[in-house]
Motif scaffolding. Sequence first.
Motif, PDB file in Angstrom:
ATOM      1  N   ILE A  73      23.578  22.121   3.483  1.00  0.00           N
ATOM      2  CA  ILE A  73      24.170  22.257   2.144  1.00  0.00           C
ATOM      3  C   ILE A  73      24.440  23.724   1.833  1.00  0.00           C
ATOM      4  O   ILE A  73      25.492  24.073   1.280  1.00  0.00           O
ATOM      5  CB  ILE A  73      23.254  21.613   1.079  1.00  0.00           C
ATOM      6  CG1 ILE A  73      23.197  20.099   1.277  1.00  0.00           C
ATOM      7  CG2 ILE A  73      23.741  21.937  -0.328  1.00  0.00           C
ATOM      8  CD1 ILE A  73      22.154  19.407   0.433  1.00  0.00           C
ATOM      9  N   ALA A  74      23.515  24.599   2.208  1.00  0.00           N
ATOM     10  CA  ALA A  74      23.696  26.034   1.968  1.00  0.00           C
ATOM     11  C   ALA A  74      24.898  26.560   2.737  1.00  0.00           C
ATOM     12  O   ALA A  74      25.686  27.346   2.211  1.00  0.00           O
ATOM     13  CB  ALA A  74      22.441  26.790   2.357  1.00  0.00           C
ATOM     14  N   THR A  75      25.047  26.129   3.976  1.00  0.00           N
ATOM     15  CA  THR A  75      26.180  26.572   4.785  1.00  0.00           C
ATOM     16  C   THR A  75      27.502  26.143   4.168  1.00  0.00           C
ATOM     17  O   THR A  75      28.457  26.931   4.093  1.00  0.00           O
ATOM     18  CB  THR A  75      26.058  26.010   6.212  1.00  0.00           C
ATOM     19  OG1 THR A  75      24.827  26.436   6.773  1.00  0.00           O
ATOM     20  CG2 THR A  75      27.205  26.474   7.079  1.00  0.00           C
ATOM     21  N   LEU A  76      27.564  24.908   3.714  1.00  0.00           N
ATOM     22  CA  LEU A  76      28.796  24.417   3.089  1.00  0.00           C
ATOM     23  C   LEU A  76      29.105  25.170   1.798  1.00  0.00           C
ATOM     24  O   LEU A  76      30.262  25.513   1.524  1.00  0.00           O
ATOM     25  CB  LEU A  76      28.694  22.914   2.825  1.00  0.00           C
ATOM     26  CG  LEU A  76      28.635  22.022   4.066  1.00  0.00           C
ATOM     27  CD1 LEU A  76      28.380  20.577   3.670  1.00  0.00           C
ATOM     28  CD2 LEU A  76      29.890  22.149   4.884  1.00  0.00           C
ATOM     29  N   ASP A  77      28.074  25.422   1.000  1.00  0.00           N
ATOM     30  CA  ASP A  77      28.277  26.134  -0.263  1.00  0.00           C
ATOM     31  C   ASP A  77      28.712  27.577  -0.038  1.00  0.00           C
ATOM     32  O   ASP A  77      29.626  28.066  -0.706  1.00  0.00           O
ATOM     33  CB  ASP A  77      27.007  26.119  -1.109  1.00  0.00           C
ATOM     34  CG  ASP A  77      26.876  24.861  -1.942  1.00  0.00           C
ATOM     35  OD1 ASP A  77      27.879  24.156  -2.094  1.00  0.00           O
ATOM     36  OD2 ASP A  77      25.767  24.598  -2.432  1.00  0.00           O
ATOM     37  N   ILE A  78      28.083  28.269   0.887  1.00  0.00           N
ATOM     38  CA  ILE A  78      28.459  29.656   1.152  1.00  0.00           C
ATOM     39  C   ILE A  78      29.870  29.718   1.718  1.00  0.00           C
ATOM     40  O   ILE A  78      30.674  30.564   1.327  1.00  0.00           O
ATOM     41  CB  ILE A  78      27.435  30.328   2.091  1.00  0.00           C
ATOM     42  CG1 ILE A  78      26.121  30.548   1.333  1.00  0.00           C
ATOM     43  CG2 ILE A  78      27.955  31.658   2.621  1.00  0.00           C
ATOM     44  CD1 ILE A  78      24.988  31.055   2.191  1.00  0.00           C
ATOM     45  N   GLY A  79      30.195  28.800   2.620  1.00  0.00           N
ATOM     46  CA  GLY A  79      31.539  28.775   3.197  1.00  0.00           C
ATOM     47  C   GLY A  79      32.617  28.504   2.170  1.00  0.00           C
ATOM     48  O   GLY A  79      33.650  29.192   2.128  1.00  0.00           O
ATOM     49  N   SER A  80      32.403  27.523   1.310  1.00  0.00           N
ATOM     50  CA  SER A  80      33.408  27.225   0.291  1.00  0.00           C
ATOM     51  C   SER A  80      33.464  28.330  -0.763  1.00  0.00           C
ATOM     52  O   SER A  80      34.537  28.635  -1.296  1.00  0.00           O
ATOM     53  CB  SER A  80      33.134  25.877  -0.364  1.00  0.00           C
ATOM     54  OG  SER A  80      31.906  25.891  -1.057  1.00  0.00           O
ATOM     55  N   GLY A  81      32.321  28.944  -1.041  1.00  0.00           N
ATOM     56  CA  GLY A  81      32.311  30.056  -1.996  1.00  0.00           C
ATOM     57  C   GLY A  81      33.116  31.233  -1.487  1.00  0.00           C
ATOM     58  O   GLY A  81      33.918  31.817  -2.217  1.00  0.00           O
ATOM     59  N   LEU A  82      32.915  31.597  -0.216  1.00  0.00           N
ATOM     60  CA  LEU A  82      33.685  32.701   0.357  1.00  0.00           C
ATOM     61  C   LEU A  82      35.171  32.375   0.418  1.00  0.00           C
ATOM     62  O   LEU A  82      36.021  33.230   0.154  1.00  0.00           O
ATOM     63  CB  LEU A  82      33.160  33.035   1.752  1.00  0.00           C
ATOM     64  CG  LEU A  82      31.803  33.725   1.801  1.00  0.00           C
ATOM     65  CD1 LEU A  82      31.343  33.892   3.230  1.00  0.00           C
ATOM     66  CD2 LEU A  82      31.862  35.058   1.089  1.00  0.00           C
ATOM     67  N   ARG A  83      35.498  31.133   0.750  1.00  0.00           N
ATOM     68  CA  ARG A  83      36.901  30.742   0.807  1.00  0.00           C
ATOM     69  C   ARG A  83      37.563  30.853  -0.575  1.00  0.00           C
ATOM     70  O   ARG A  83      38.691  31.330  -0.697  1.00  0.00           O
ATOM     71  CB  ARG A  83      37.026  29.316   1.320  1.00  0.00           C
ATOM     72  CG  ARG A  83      38.444  28.919   1.591  1.00  0.00           C
ATOM     73  CD  ARG A  83      38.589  27.544   2.177  1.00  0.00           C
ATOM     74  NE  ARG A  83      37.395  27.062   2.826  1.00  0.00           N
ATOM     75  CZ  ARG A  83      37.108  25.771   2.961  1.00  0.00           C
ATOM     76  NH1 ARG A  83      37.931  24.862   2.496  1.00  0.00           N
ATOM     77  NH2 ARG A  83      36.013  25.386   3.562  1.00  0.00           N
ATOM     78  N   LEU A  84      36.863  30.447  -1.616  1.00  0.00           N
ATOM     79  CA  LEU A  84      37.419  30.548  -2.965  1.00  0.00           C
ATOM     80  C   LEU A  84      37.543  32.005  -3.419  1.00  0.00           C
ATOM     81  O   LEU A  84      38.503  32.365  -4.108  1.00  0.00           O
ATOM     82  CB  LEU A  84      36.562  29.759  -3.953  1.00  0.00           C
ATOM     83  CG  LEU A  84      36.724  28.249  -3.892  1.00  0.00           C
ATOM     84  CD1 LEU A  84      35.649  27.570  -4.729  1.00  0.00           C
ATOM     85  CD2 LEU A  84      38.092  27.830  -4.350  1.00  0.00           C
ATOM     86  N   ILE A  85      36.588  32.835  -3.053  1.00  0.00           N
ATOM     87  CA  ILE A  85      36.670  34.251  -3.419  1.00  0.00           C
ATOM     88  C   ILE A  85      37.859  34.904  -2.728  1.00  0.00           C
ATOM     89  O   ILE A  85      38.627  35.648  -3.344  1.00  0.00           O
ATOM     90  CB  ILE A  85      35.351  34.970  -3.085  1.00  0.00           C
ATOM     91  CG1 ILE A  85      34.245  34.488  -4.029  1.00  0.00           C
ATOM     92  CG2 ILE A  85      35.497  36.482  -3.186  1.00  0.00           C
ATOM     93  CD1 ILE A  85      32.855  34.935  -3.639  1.00  0.00           C
TER      94      ILE A  85
END
Length: 64
Positions: free
Chosen positions: A40-52
Motif C-alpha cells: 500500500i505504501a509503494t502504491l501511495d508513494i508512486g501515485s503521489g509522485l506521479r501526481l506531483i
Amino acid sequence: MRPLLSGLINFVLGVLFTYFAFQQVQENGWGFFSYLLLIIATLDIGSGLRLIFLHFKIKNSQKK
C-alpha cells in the motif's frame, strides 16, 4: 482536487504506511500484514509522485 495537493496527501500516506510497516516488523517480524502495508505504501508513494510531476508538467505547459 488539485494534483499537487492530492500528490502530497498520497505521498504522506505512503510514508505513514511505511512507518507502520517498520513498526509491525519490529514487533512481530515479517508477516502478511507487514507486506500488505508495504504494498500500500509503494502504491501511495508512486501515485503521489506521479501526481506531483503531473502538476509541474501542467504548470510548465501553461507557461508556454
